[in-house]
Design a protein around this motif. Structure first.
Motif, mmCIF file in Angstrom:
data_model
loop_
_atom_site.group_PDB
_atom_site.id
_atom_site.type_symbol
_atom_site.label_atom_id
_atom_site.label_comp_id
_atom_site.label_asym_id
_atom_site.label_seq_id
_atom_site.Cartn_x
_atom_site.Cartn_y
_atom_site.Cartn_z
ATOM 1 N N GLY A 21 -10.682 6.466 0.639
ATOM 2 C CA GLY A 21 -9.897 5.390 0.038
ATOM 3 C C GLY A 21 -10.706 4.135 -0.209
ATOM 4 O O GLY A 21 -11.929 4.113 -0.075
ATOM 5 N N THR A 22 -9.988 3.063 -0.582
ATOM 6 C CA THR A 22 -10.622 1.766 -0.854
ATOM 7 C C THR A 22 -9.898 0.678 -0.082
ATOM 8 O O THR A 22 -8.697 0.763 0.189
ATOM 9 N N LEU A 23 -10.641 -0.372 0.265
ATOM 10 C CA LEU A 23 -10.093 -1.502 1.001
ATOM 11 C C LEU A 23 -10.565 -2.786 0.342
ATOM 12 O O LEU A 23 -11.747 -2.943 0.054
ATOM 13 N N THR A 24 -9.629 -3.686 0.092
ATOM 14 C CA THR A 24 -9.961 -5.009 -0.433
ATOM 15 C C THR A 24 -9.404 -6.062 0.512
ATOM 16 O O THR A 24 -8.252 -5.971 0.951
ATOM 17 N N VAL A 25 -10.215 -7.038 0.813
ATOM 18 C CA VAL A 25 -9.837 -8.103 1.738
ATOM 19 C C VAL A 25 -10.293 -9.420 1.143
ATOM 20 O O VAL A 25 -11.434 -9.545 0.694
ATOM 21 N N GLY A 26 -9.405 -10.408 1.130
ATOM 22 C CA GLY A 26 -9.821 -11.709 0.638
ATOM 23 C C GLY A 26 -8.650 -12.621 0.330
ATOM 24 O O GLY A 26 -7.481 -12.243 0.504
ATOM 25 N N PRO A 27 -8.932 -13.835 -0.121
ATOM 26 C CA PRO A 27 -7.879 -14.798 -0.448
ATOM 27 C C PRO A 27 -6.975 -14.278 -1.563
ATOM 28 O O PRO A 27 -7.417 -13.595 -2.481
#
Length: 379
Positions: free
Chosen positions: A355-361
């Motif tokens: 899978g994919t993970l995105t983290v941020g504002p």
């Protein structure tokens, strides 16, 4: 000095290897007797058959005592040639013994034994020179080439065994590292979440202990309950480590996410959980990953972001699960100094499942979003 394959301590021989030894022994007996008969030996019981049986029996234990088998086989060939005239060769009847011994660490001794046998055979057959020099050269050089081929084959086999051992060791080390990484993730997730929740309750208790002792006592009881649950989870994990890879322990899954939300809500954080779709189609590995992602995101929100509201949205689709945790805080990233163990653990979990993970504002604060593929329910 070049490293060579050395057999390990004697161990039970596996059935396929034992069958191969029996087949090789039978083949040796048949070929030695057949060559003697083809060479005109009229009474095979007076030499060829006893020699063939002796060589065949020795091959049954060639893996356990390779050098002993080689020495006894060579001695039997010498005795046979001294007692009986025979056109049979000196090297080929003991080919299997030479090959097996050449795959050990004593390959130099094997070569020395072979050279000594060739020298003696060349001297023993010197009477052929006057009658047929070509036959003599074929006899001596042919057996020399055969000996070289057998030793080279033994060395190649030993090298392949070493390469296989190195590959297995590398695989074992990789599996051990993966297991250690998995254990580290589990411990971090348990401890980080527990410290975040307990820390909030302790702060509440510290602020309220003077003016509202009942509220402080309730906060302390909740902190104690969370701590006890964490100790239980850690004890279960340690039990798995002690009992070995066959031990199992139930892993938290989608059913336990409600408890995470409740624990966060007790701290005063407003948490909205929104689940979309059918959770029953989610496989166990993906369910555990979703739980751990929510757990880590909520722990970071409590510790670092200063948020007051957070939404947890989980969408169950036929081909994937999407989980999004959005808070109204100022962001965290494990303390605001970069990717710590928690975020690294989330990335590793998601990556391991493809899978994919995105983290941020995000527009309203800070977001963690993961998309994990799952098997399609359609044929």
């Amino acid at each position: 000095m070049a490293e060579r394959y050395s057999p390990r301590a004697p161990a039970p021989v596996r059935l396929p290897a034992r069958i191969a030894d029996v087949a090789l022994a039978a083949f040796t007996v048949v070929v030695v007797v057949a060559v003697a008969l083809a060479a005109g030996v009229r009474n095979p019981w007076a030499g060829p058959i006893p020699l063939a049986l002796f060589l065949g029996v020795l091959l049954l234990v060639r893996r356990r005592w390779p050098m002993t088998v080689l020495l006894l086989s060579v001695a039997a060939i010498f005795a046979y040639h001294l007692a009986y005239w025979s056109p049979a060769g000196w090297i080929w009847p003991v080919s299997a013994a030479y090959f097996t011994a050449a795959a050990t660490s004593r390959v130099r001794w094997v070569a020395a034994i072979g050279v000594a046998q060739l020298v003696y055979s060349a001297i023993d057959a010197r009477w052929i020179i006057g009658r047929n020099l070509t036959r003599y050269l074929i006899h001596t050089l042919g057996e020399g080439v055969l000996l070289a081929v057998l030793i080279a084959a033994g060395l190649a086999y030993a090298a392949s065994r070493r390469a296989g051992d190195r590959l297995r060791e590398a695989d074992d080390r990789a599996r051990a590292a993966e297991e250690r990484l998995g254990i580290a993730r589990e411990v971090h997730d348990i401890v980080a979440h527990t410290l975040a929740v307990v820390g909030v309750h302790l702060n509440v208790a510290a602020d309220a202990i003077a003016e509202e002792p009942a509220e402080a006592a309730a906060a302390l009881r909740l902190a104690k309950d969370v701590r006890n649950q964490a100790m239980h989870d850690l004890a279960s994990l340690i039990g798995v480590l002690r009992e070995g890879p066959t031990a199992t322990v139930p892993q938290p899954d989608l059913d336990a996410i409600g408890k995470l939300v409740a624990e966060a809500q007790v701290t005063g954080l407003s948490v909205l959980l929104d689940e979309q779709g059918d959770r029953s189609t989610v496989p166990a590995t993906a369910a555990v990953a979703v739980y751990r992602i929510v757990q880590e995101a909520l722990a970071n929100t409590l510790k670092h972001s200063g948020a007051t509201e957070v939404s947890v949205t989980i969408a169950y689709r036929p081909h994937s699960v999407t989980v999004r945790i959005l808070d109204d805080g100022h962001g965290h990233l494990d303390g605001g100094v970069g990717e710590g163990h928690g975020l690294m653990g989330m990335r590793e979990r998601v990556r391991a499942l493809g899978g994919t993970l995105t983290v941020g504002p995000a527009a309203a604060g800070f977001a963690v979003q993961a998309e994990i593929p799952v098997a399609s329910s359609s044929p």
